[in-house]
Design a protein around this motif. Structure first.
Motif, PDB file in Angstrom:
ATOM      1  N   GLY B 245       0.826  -1.211   0.000  1.00  0.00           N
ATOM      2  CA  GLY B 245       0.000   0.000   0.000  1.00  0.00           C
ATOM      3  C   GLY B 245       0.851   1.248   0.000  1.00  0.00           C
ATOM      4  N   VAL B 246       1.811   1.274   0.930  1.00  0.00           N
ATOM      5  CA  VAL B 246       2.690   2.434   1.028  1.00  0.00           C
ATOM      6  C   VAL B 246       3.516   2.576  -0.257  1.00  0.00           C
ATOM      7  CG1 VAL B 246       4.715   3.348   2.243  1.00  0.00           C
ATOM      8  CG2 VAL B 246       2.770   2.475   3.531  1.00  0.00           C
ATOM      9  N   ALA B 247       3.923   1.436  -0.809  1.00  0.00           N
ATOM     10  CA  ALA B 247       4.696   1.491  -2.053  1.00  0.00           C
ATOM     11  C   ALA B 247       3.887   2.155  -3.162  1.00  0.00           C
ATOM     12  CB  ALA B 247       5.109   0.078  -2.471  1.00  0.00           C
ATOM     13  N   ILE B 248       2.599   1.781  -3.246  1.00  0.00           N
ATOM     14  CA  ILE B 248       1.727   2.398  -4.262  1.00  0.00           C
ATOM     15  C   ILE B 248       1.626   3.894  -3.997  1.00  0.00           C
ATOM     16  CG2 ILE B 248      -0.647   2.549  -5.115  1.00  0.00           C
ATOM     17  CD1 ILE B 248      -0.892  -0.463  -4.586  1.00  0.00           C
ATOM     18  N   ALA B 249       1.421   4.242  -2.713  1.00  0.00           N
ATOM     19  CA  ALA B 249       1.272   5.654  -2.360  1.00  0.00           C
ATOM     20  C   ALA B 249       2.522   6.441  -2.751  1.00  0.00           C
ATOM     21  CB  ALA B 249       1.009   5.790  -0.869  1.00  0.00           C
ATOM     22  N   PHE B 250       3.691   5.874  -2.471  1.00  0.00           N
ATOM     23  CA  PHE B 250       4.930   6.590  -2.786  1.00  0.00           C
ATOM     24  C   PHE B 250       5.124   6.755  -4.293  1.00  0.00           C
ATOM     25  CE2 PHE B 250       6.660   5.986   1.590  1.00  0.00           C
ATOM     26  CZ  PHE B 250       6.955   7.313   1.797  1.00  0.00           C
ATOM     27  N   ALA B 251       4.801   5.692  -5.016  1.00  0.00           N
ATOM     28  CA  ALA B 251       4.934   5.794  -6.472  1.00  0.00           C
ATOM     29  C   ALA B 251       3.996   6.879  -7.002  1.00  0.00           C
ATOM     30  CB  ALA B 251       4.626   4.450  -7.130  1.00  0.00           C
ATOM     31  N   ALA B 252       2.759   6.870  -6.465  1.00  0.00           N
ATOM     32  CA  ALA B 252       1.767   7.853  -6.912  1.00  0.00           C
ATOM     33  C   ALA B 252       2.226   9.265  -6.579  1.00  0.00           C
ATOM     34  CB  ALA B 252       0.424   7.565  -6.258  1.00  0.00           C
ATOM     35  N   LEU B 253       2.712   9.443  -5.330  1.00  0.00           N
ATOM     36  CA  LEU B 253       3.185  10.755  -4.894  1.00  0.00           C
ATOM     37  C   LEU B 253       4.338  11.221  -5.781  1.00  0.00           C
ATOM     38  CD1 LEU B 253       2.740  12.824  -2.611  1.00  0.00           C
ATOM     39  CD2 LEU B 253       4.615  11.731  -1.384  1.00  0.00           C
ATOM     40  N   GLY B 254       5.224  10.268  -6.074  1.00  0.00           N
ATOM     41  CA  GLY B 254       6.362  10.602  -6.931  1.00  0.00           C
ATOM     42  C   GLY B 254       5.895  11.116  -8.284  1.00  0.00           C
ATOM     43  N   PHE B 255       4.943  10.413  -8.899  1.00  0.00           N
ATOM     44  CA  PHE B 255       4.441  10.845 -10.208  1.00  0.00           C
ATOM     45  C   PHE B 255       3.769  12.209 -10.104  1.00  0.00           C
ATOM     46  CE2 PHE B 255       4.745   6.346 -11.499  1.00  0.00           C
ATOM     47  CZ  PHE B 255       5.395   6.537 -12.695  1.00  0.00           C
ATOM     48  N   ASN B 256       3.032  12.393  -9.007  1.00  0.00           N
ATOM     49  CA  ASN B 256       2.315  13.638  -8.801  1.00  0.00           C
ATOM     50  C   ASN B 256       3.245  14.843  -8.694  1.00  0.00           C
ATOM     51  OD1 ASN B 256      -0.237  14.622  -8.602  1.00  0.00           O
ATOM     52  ND2 ASN B 256      -0.780  13.144  -7.018  1.00  0.00           N
ATOM     53  N   LEU B 257       4.217  14.748  -7.786  1.00  0.00           N
ATOM     54  CA  LEU B 257       5.143  15.865  -7.555  1.00  0.00           C
ATOM     55  C   LEU B 257       5.964  16.134  -8.808  1.00  0.00           C
ATOM     56  CD1 LEU B 257       6.407  15.043  -3.957  1.00  0.00           C
ATOM     57  CD2 LEU B 257       4.786  16.803  -4.642  1.00  0.00           C
ATOM     58  N   PHE B 258       6.379  15.050  -9.419  1.00  0.00           N
ATOM     59  CA  PHE B 258       7.193  15.193 -10.621  1.00  0.00           C
ATOM     60  C   PHE B 258       6.381  15.887 -11.720  1.00  0.00           C
ATOM     61  CE2 PHE B 258       9.306  13.645 -14.471  1.00  0.00           C
ATOM     62  CZ  PHE B 258      10.607  13.964 -14.152  1.00  0.00           C
ATOM     63  N   GLY B 259       5.110  15.502 -11.809  1.00  0.00           N
ATOM     64  CA  GLY B 259       4.235  16.101 -12.823  1.00  0.00           C
ATOM     65  C   GLY B 259       4.058  17.587 -12.603  1.00  0.00           C
ATOM     66  N   ASP B 260       3.878  17.970 -11.341  1.00  0.00           N
ATOM     67  CA  ASP B 260       3.734  19.393 -11.014  1.00  0.00           C
ATOM     68  C   ASP B 260       4.966  20.177 -11.428  1.00  0.00           C
ATOM     69  OD1 ASP B 260       1.270  19.840 -10.118  1.00  0.00           O
ATOM     70  OD2 ASP B 260       1.775  19.953  -7.983  1.00  0.00           O
ATOM     71  N   ALA B 261       6.136  19.630 -11.043  1.00  0.00           N
ATOM     72  CA  ALA B 261       7.384  20.321 -11.370  1.00  0.00           C
ATOM     73  C   ALA B 261       7.580  20.375 -12.877  1.00  0.00           C
ATOM     74  CB  ALA B 261       8.559  19.612 -10.701  1.00  0.00           C
ATOM     75  N   LEU B 262       7.151  19.307 -13.532  1.00  0.00           N
ATOM     76  CA  LEU B 262       7.275  19.226 -14.986  1.00  0.00           C
ATOM     77  C   LEU B 262       6.448  20.325 -15.644  1.00  0.00           C
ATOM     78  CD1 LEU B 262       8.684  17.177 -16.854  1.00  0.00           C
ATOM     79  CD2 LEU B 262       6.479  16.096 -17.167  1.00  0.00           C
ATOM     80  N   ARG B 263       5.254  20.522 -15.128  1.00  0.00           N
ATOM     81  CA  ARG B 263       4.383  21.546 -15.688  1.00  0.00           C
ATOM     82  C   ARG B 263       5.057  22.925 -15.554  1.00  0.00           C
ATOM     83  NH1 ARG B 263      -0.581  23.006 -12.231  1.00  0.00           N
ATOM     84  NH2 ARG B 263       1.174  23.357 -10.867  1.00  0.00           N
ATOM     85  N   ASP B 264       5.608  23.176 -14.357  1.00  0.00           N
ATOM     86  CA  ASP B 264       6.246  24.478 -14.138  1.00  0.00           C
ATOM     87  C   ASP B 264       7.423  24.679 -15.077  1.00  0.00           C
ATOM     88  OD1 ASP B 264       4.406  24.823 -12.268  1.00  0.00           O
ATOM     89  OD2 ASP B 264       5.749  24.724 -10.537  1.00  0.00           O
ATOM     90  N   SER B 265       8.179  23.612 -15.321  1.00  0.00           N
ATOM     91  CA  SER B 265       9.355  23.780 -16.169  1.00  0.00           C
ATOM     92  C   SER B 265       8.947  23.873 -17.640  1.00  0.00           C
ATOM     93  CB  SER B 265      10.337  22.637 -15.969  1.00  0.00           C
ATOM     94  OG  SER B 265       9.851  21.482 -16.594  1.00  0.00           O
ATOM     95  N   PHE B 266       7.743  23.362 -17.957  1.00  0.00           N
ATOM     96  CA  PHE B 266       7.211  23.505 -19.316  1.00  0.00           C
ATOM     97  C   PHE B 266       6.885  24.956 -19.607  1.00  0.00           C
ATOM     98  CE2 PHE B 266       5.387  19.104 -20.401  1.00  0.00           C
ATOM     99  CZ  PHE B 266       6.385  18.925 -21.324  1.00  0.00           C
TER     100      PHE B 266
END
Lengths: 556, 273
Positions: B245-266
């Motif tokens: 469960g925690v592994a899924i949460a961490f993977a999801a969080l990772g994608f989320n934060l990365f996506g946000d930062a990606l948008r800003d750098s776009f």
């Protein structure tokens, strides 16, 4: 520093009263990601009862920051370094929030720029007006309604009871601003802060709002801080004026003195930048014996045309006409000004000519008869370029200036491929921008610089006609003048014709050879610029000309 | 990329994704045990030196299962999202650019699909196509399409009326240039962010399908399936549910934060703040 004394104190006012608002040595700083920014430095101001102080400055000069500081509504990253903000002798900075809440709306009220965003669209106008009365004067809703109607009547609204029941979308811009002003005077405040209250309104409406403001001031004796970038306007409403530049007040004094005999260079430059119809900067008139470059005949545009199904379900739906039977000619090298209020159809004509809007009628361009938008081919589109109002929106934020400028060159094959780079540098130099701007993105440029890029892009296509749709109206006064100057020079050098659409009559009288006046989609008047003041002008043209404040010039 | 790593959320997201990526690539090599090996004497144990994250109901080492499962889990999420985003963007951009009655028809159909819950739609598709990871991935992609299309369309609509697009039309640019160079680069931001968030959902739906016996099949080490299988034992050893469960949460969080930062750098306007 002593308060600036009014030139003629009102008869009933005691001589040495405390000013309603006094700002002493006030300094404000914002903490930002790029380091601290000093928004206001050592501000000293005073507004006595019944007087109006005009605070004039360009965008970013800190004038709105001061308004919010007085309202005690500063963002979390604001840092007040020093000074006092005295309302009737009491320091607002020392007051607890509870008292500030009592003062806001009751003793200090504010009128914002755009009434369509400062009113809540989901509440009836009467409720928004009544809210202040219920909150501060503790009236019952019924009494608030009665008082609200009286207030609306005072602001010149003809049917106050009906207006009270309307929602903001059911009222015009002028009516909405009257409601906002009625709300502002509802509790007999000591001070009203006006933040560009007429900028979002039409010229004629703005004139009426100003007259209303003058009348209410005389009736109530309220003190006012009038923030604006428009010197002409301020010279009309204010007793004293303070010129603010980069957070500092550079000059302050009675309106007449500051405008007639400015002491500081900045003020002088600012005054010089205000368009003066008597001072022409346009080129010599074109040869009008030759055949015209562009001829519009019976151009009609209908907006919101219903589909056959909608027509069937809801017959009798009104079709809005953006333009109705508009016909005029433009000669090569001529600059034709198109003026009118918003909704007059002037931008519709721009869209038609840029091939962005379907129309009926005939456009004849350089001898070619074009019926309808589909007839506009690439050759036409190259010859007719458009520059838009907002330079922020007209340059793609994800392209560098080089990409933006190279586009017309590549698209129309204006220059061979290897000449594109040097050509971009040439174009930048022509609009007086440094060559290294080529590698930058639009957001790294100021508004005026962006507009120069947009102009360079239009002229890069080597067009025969450039349409300028309000290209100066989102710029500061001083920038406006230089952009207009640049446009006229380029236009004259290249003998390009230009359709200059604007609501600024003073500016267009400086630039244009002829002026077309539009109203409700109809071309009501078309005349040579020299004849603008002629007595036989169309009455509507007269109204427009009278509504525009012309600045009293410094005497040399 | 350097810009991306300058923001704290970007760094955290990148680190989390790096961990997930390591597990995906090197997981089987790093795992201390065979993920399917039973240790009958060490069932449902908490963390110990022998089993760092404990064991499940058959005594299988949770850490080993987790490391093995990363590949299937994340690949499922990424694959399903990518397919859904692609299909959705194409439909949304087409509808947004063409407009008129074609737009209305497309959007009404998608609205109809949106009214059906994602899981229900997925179940329907899997039932028709048959169980299995590939079908499940396709089903999730189809379920994601309407939502992504709506987001892509609204992004396009707001861009379409911008003056630089009008300017391009007025210049006589080709549709390919207008869509490819003027519209898409400016409309892609919200799509990317939504997509990264949806990777997490895709992983969860994949897990649910596995649980229902329609997606990954036991003894797969897919994380969602691990949660589902261990569910009935969670009161005897909470670790066997918590770890995946925690592994899924961490993977999801990772994608989320990365996506946000990606948008800003776009967005070059945000980049320099």
């Amino acid at each position: 520093m002593s308060a600036v004394l009014p030139e003629r104190p009102p008869a009933e006012a005691p001589v040495a009263q405390t000013p309603v608002l006094e700002v002493r040595d006030y300094a404000l700083r914002y903490r930002t990601g790029a380091g601290p920014v000093d928004a206001l430095k050592a501000i000293d101001l005073a507004v006595p009862r019944g007087r109006t102080l005009g605070l004039v400055g360009e965008s970013g000069s800190g004038k709105t920051s001061l308004a919010w500081a007085i309202m005690r509504y500063l963002p979390a990253n604001a840092q007040e370094l020093s000074g006092r903000l005295l309302l009737g002798g009491e320091d607002l900075r020392a007051m607890p929030t509870r008292r500030i809440l009592e003062i806001r709306g009751a003793r200090i009220s504010m009128v914002f720029q755009d009434p369509s965003t400062s009113l809540n669209p989901t509440l009836r106008l009467g409720d928004q007006l009544g809210e202040v009365l219920i909150r501060h004067r503790k009236l019952t809703p019924a009494a608030a309604f009665e008082d609200g109607m009286a207030l609306l009547a005072r602001t010149g609204i003809r049917e106050p009871a009906a207006m009270m029941r309307r929602y903001p979308y059911q009222a015009s811009g002028g009516e909405k601003q009257r409601v906002v002003i009625a709300t502002a005077i509802a509790c007999n405040p000591d001070l009203i802060i006006f933040d560009e209250p007429t900028t979002a309104l039409d010229i004629v409406t703005a004139r009426q709002i100003l007259d209303l403001f003058g009348r209410l001031r005389d009736e109530t004796g309220v003190a006012a801080l009038y923030i604006s970038h428009d010197l002409g306007l301020v010279s009309r409403v204010a007793h004293e004026v303070a010129v603010i530049h980069q957070g500092e007040i550079v000059e302050r004094g009675p309106c007449r003195d500051v405008f007639r005999a400015p002491r500081r260079d900045y003020t002088r430059a600012l005054l010089a930048a205000v368009p003066d119809p008597a001072h022409r900067i346009g080129g010599p008139p074109p040869d009008r014996t030759a055949p015209p470059l562009l001829a519009l005949r019976q151009i009609t545009v209908r907006y919101g045309e219903q589909s056959w199904l909608a027509r069937l379900l809801q017959p009798g739906q009104k079709v809005v006409r953006g333009a109705k039977d508009v016909s005029f000619d433009v000669w090569p090298g001529e600059l034709v000004g198109v003026v009118g209020e918003s909704g007059s159809g002037k931008s519709t004509i721009a869209k038609v000519l840029a091939g962005l809007q379907d129309f009926s009628g005939v456009v004849t361009f350089a001898g070619r008869r074009l019926e309808g938008r589909r007839a506009f081919d690439r050759a036409y589109r190259r010859a007719v370029q458009i520059v838009f109002q907002h330079p922020d929106a007209s340059l793609n934020p994800r392209q560098t200036i080089a990409t933006i400028l190279s586009r017309p060159l590549r698209l129309y094959g204006t220059v061979p491929r290897h000449r594109i780079r040097p050509r971009i540098a040439e174009m930048l130099a022509r609009v007086r921008l440094p060559a290294e701007f080529a590698a930058r993105y639009p957001h790294q440029l100021s508004g005026g610089e962006k507009q120069r890029v947009a102009i360079a892009r239009a002229f890069a296509a080597e067009p025969r006609l450039v349409i300028c749709d309000e290209i100066t109206s989102s710029l500061d006064v001083s920038v406006q003048a230089s952009v207009a100057q640049l446009l006229v020079e380029l236009q004259h050098e290249t003998a390009t014709a230009c359709l200059f659409i604007t609501h600024d009559l003073n500016l267009v009288r400086q630039l244009a050879h002829r002026i077309a006046v539009m109203r409700h989609g109809v071309l009501v008047d078309l005349f040579d610029t020299e004849d603008a003041a002629a007595p036989d002008r169309h009455p509507y043209t007269r109204t427009l000309l009278d509504a525009v404040p012309v600045l009293a010039r410094p005497t040399h | 990329m350097r810009e991306l790593l300058r923001s704290p959320p970007g760094v955290v997201g990148a680190v989390l994704l790096l961990v997930v990526a390591t597990a995906m690539l090197l997981g089987p090599l790093l795992a201390p045990y065979d993920p399917q090996a039973f240790h009958p004497r060490a069932r449902l144990q908490g963390p110990s030196l022998a089993h760092l994250l404990g064991t499940d109901q058959f005594g299988r080492d949770l850490l080993s299962r987790l490391l093995h499962g990363a590949r299937a889990t994340v690949a499922f999420g990424l694959g399903a999202t990518l397919l859904g985003v692609l299909a959705g963007s194409i439909i949304g951009i087409t509808a947004g650019v063409i407009g008129g009655w074609i737009d209305s028809v497309i959007m009404r159909i998608l609205d109809g699909l949106l009214a059906v819950p994602d899981l229900l739609l997925t179940l329907l598709i899997v039932t028709v196509l048959g169980a299995g990871t590939g079908h499940a991935m396709l089903a999730v992609a189809v379920a994601f399409t309407p939502g992504m299309a709506r987001i892509a369309r609204s992004a396009v609509l707001s861009i379409r009326t911008q003056e630089y697009v009008l300017g391009a039309i007025a210049r006589g640019e080709s549709w390919a240039w207008i869509i490819g160079r003027e519209v898409i680069p400016n409309a892609i931001g919200p799509v990317v962010v939504e997509a990264t968030i949806r990777v997490a959902f895709a992983i969860m739906i994949g897990a649910t399908l596995g649980f229902l016996g329609l997606g990954a099949q036991p003894p797969s080490t897919e994380w969602g399936l691990m949660v589902a299988e261990a569910r009935q034992f969670m009161f005897r050893n909470p670790w066997c549910v918590a770890v995946p469960g925690v592994a899924i949460a961490f993977a999801a969080l990772g994608f989320n934060l990365f996506g946000d930062a990606l948008r800003d750098s776009f967005d070059p306007r945000r980049r320099h703040r």
